[in-house]
Motif scaffolding. Structure first.
Motif, short mmCIF file in Angstrom:
data_model
loop_
_atom_site.label_atom_id
_atom_site.label_comp_id
_atom_site.label_asym_id
_atom_site.label_seq_id
_atom_site.Cartn_x
_atom_site.Cartn_y
_atom_site.Cartn_z
N ILE A 1 0.87 -1.17 0.00
CA ILE A 1 0.00 0.00 0.00
C ILE A 1 0.91 1.22 0.00
O ILE A 1 1.82 1.33 0.84
CB ILE A 1 -0.92 0.04 1.23
CG1 ILE A 1 -1.80 -1.20 1.29
CG2 ILE A 1 -1.81 1.29 1.19
CD1 ILE A 1 -2.65 -1.28 2.55
N LEU A 2 0.67 2.12 -0.93
CA LEU A 2 1.48 3.33 -1.02
C LEU A 2 1.00 4.33 0.03
O LEU A 2 -0.14 4.79 -0.01
CB LEU A 2 1.37 3.92 -2.43
CG LEU A 2 2.28 5.07 -2.80
CD1 LEU A 2 3.75 4.69 -2.63
CD2 LEU A 2 2.02 5.51 -4.24
N ALA A 3 1.88 4.65 0.98
CA ALA A 3 1.52 5.55 2.08
C ALA A 3 1.95 6.99 1.81
O ALA A 3 1.37 7.93 2.37
CB ALA A 3 2.14 5.07 3.38
N ALA A 4 2.97 7.17 0.96
CA ALA A 4 3.43 8.52 0.61
C ALA A 4 4.26 8.42 -0.65
O ALA A 4 4.95 7.43 -0.88
CB ALA A 4 4.27 9.12 1.74
N GLY A 5 4.18 9.47 -1.50
CA GLY A 5 4.97 9.51 -2.72
C GLY A 5 4.18 9.11 -3.95
O GLY A 5 2.97 8.87 -3.89
N LYS A 6 4.89 9.02 -5.09
CA LYS A 6 4.27 8.70 -6.37
C LYS A 6 5.02 7.57 -7.05
O LYS A 6 6.25 7.52 -7.03
CB LYS A 6 4.25 9.93 -7.29
CG LYS A 6 3.37 11.06 -6.79
CD LYS A 6 3.32 12.20 -7.79
CE LYS A 6 2.42 13.32 -7.30
NZ LYS A 6 2.31 14.42 -8.28
N VAL A 7 4.25 6.69 -7.69
CA VAL A 7 4.80 5.51 -8.37
C VAL A 7 4.24 5.46 -9.79
O VAL A 7 3.04 5.69 -9.99
CB VAL A 7 4.43 4.22 -7.60
CG1 VAL A 7 4.73 2.99 -8.44
CG2 VAL A 7 5.17 4.15 -6.28
N LYS A 8 5.11 5.17 -10.75
CA LYS A 8 4.67 5.04 -12.14
C LYS A 8 4.47 3.57 -12.48
O LYS A 8 5.32 2.73 -12.20
CB LYS A 8 5.70 5.65 -13.10
CG LYS A 8 5.31 5.51 -14.58
CD LYS A 8 6.22 6.31 -15.49
CE LYS A 8 7.59 5.69 -15.63
NZ LYS A 8 8.41 6.38 -16.66
N ILE A 9 3.33 3.27 -13.11
CA ILE A 9 3.04 1.95 -13.64
C ILE A 9 3.20 2.05 -15.15
O ILE A 9 2.56 2.90 -15.78
CB ILE A 9 1.61 1.49 -13.29
CG1 ILE A 9 1.32 1.71 -11.80
CG2 ILE A 9 1.40 0.05 -13.70
CD1 ILE A 9 2.23 0.96 -10.87
N TYR A 10 4.03 1.20 -15.75
CA TYR A 10 4.33 1.40 -17.17
C TYR A 10 4.58 0.08 -17.90
O TYR A 10 4.85 -0.96 -17.29
CB TYR A 10 5.54 2.32 -17.33
CG TYR A 10 6.85 1.74 -16.86
CD1 TYR A 10 7.73 1.12 -17.75
CD2 TYR A 10 7.22 1.79 -15.51
CE1 TYR A 10 8.93 0.58 -17.31
CE2 TYR A 10 8.42 1.25 -15.08
CZ TYR A 10 9.27 0.65 -15.98
OH TYR A 10 10.46 0.10 -15.55
#
Length: 220
Positions: free
Chosen positions: A53-62
């Motif tokens: 689970i992403l709690a902070a920040g940004k992630v790219k799905i590509y």
């Protein structure tokens, strides 16, 4: 660890919503992890043992295009799940993942993630909404990538971002368009010559939205 998790959840309403009925034995299994930029990565076609689970920040799905270009499917922010579909299906990742900013994540083994889903009706409903939103976003992006040129994709994103008052840079525009950096520079120059955008260092601003929409319609 429990105190750290409680403090983190207390700061983030989206995490409170997800975890408010989570069984205690599942809560105890979560691990908090922090990653610098580009350190949180998963490869398309590989299989992994944990869900996040992403709690902070940004992630790219590509995905990687045939031309070797990383084509962004989505940008995830806090509250998003990573690896949940693959955990449920016991399949390799269908896309690659990389963090664009420093991130904080909650990690849980896949088997306990599936147990959580079975035991927590509230969480089951939250996950259905989350997956539905992903499918909706992916459908819109797939249509854009498969049916439209790089110019169409760039204009579509500029219109979308402008209507939402979002800042556009060369970097995030490149993440949204299936093309090379060189070709994107040509597109930016073309739109600037048409007086529909301005470029200040790396930031791109739309100056004539109606005309930009007209260009997109004519391209189609």
């Amino acid at each position: 660890m429990m105190n750290d998790l409680a403090a983190l959840v207390a700061q983030e309403p989206v995490l409170q919503q997800l975890l408010r009925t989570c069984p205690l034995h599942i809560i105890n299994a979560f691990q908090i992890e922090h990653y610098a930029v580009d350190e949180f990565q998963f490869d398309q076609g590989a299989q992994y043992d944990n869900t996040y689970i992403l709690a902070a920040g940004k992630v790219k799905i590509y995905l990687m295009s045939a031309g070797g270009k990383a084509v962004a499917l989505d940008i995830y922010e806090k509250g998003a799940f990573i690896g949940e579909q693959e955990a449920l299906l016991d399949k390799p990742y269908s896309a690659s993942v990389v963090n664009l900013t420093p991130v904080t994540v909650l990690r849980i083994p896949n088997d306990l993630f599936k147990t959580w889903l079975k035991e927590d009706q509230h969480f089951s409903q939250e996950l259905i909404v989350n997956l539905s939103a992903q499918i909706y976003t992916l459908t819109n992006r797939t249509e854009r990538y498969s049916l439209h040129s790089a110019l169409d994709q760039a204009i579509s994103y500029l219109i979308w971002a402008t209507r939402r008052n979002q800042v556009v840079t060369r970097t995030n525009l490149l993440n949204e368009v299936d093309t090379s950096s060189r070709n994107l520079n040509r597109i930016i120059k073309q739109l600037r010559d048409l007086d529909v955008i301005t470029v200040d260092k790396s930031q791109i601003s739309v100056t004539n939205l109606p005309q930009l929409i007209t260009i997109l319609r004519n391209e189609g």
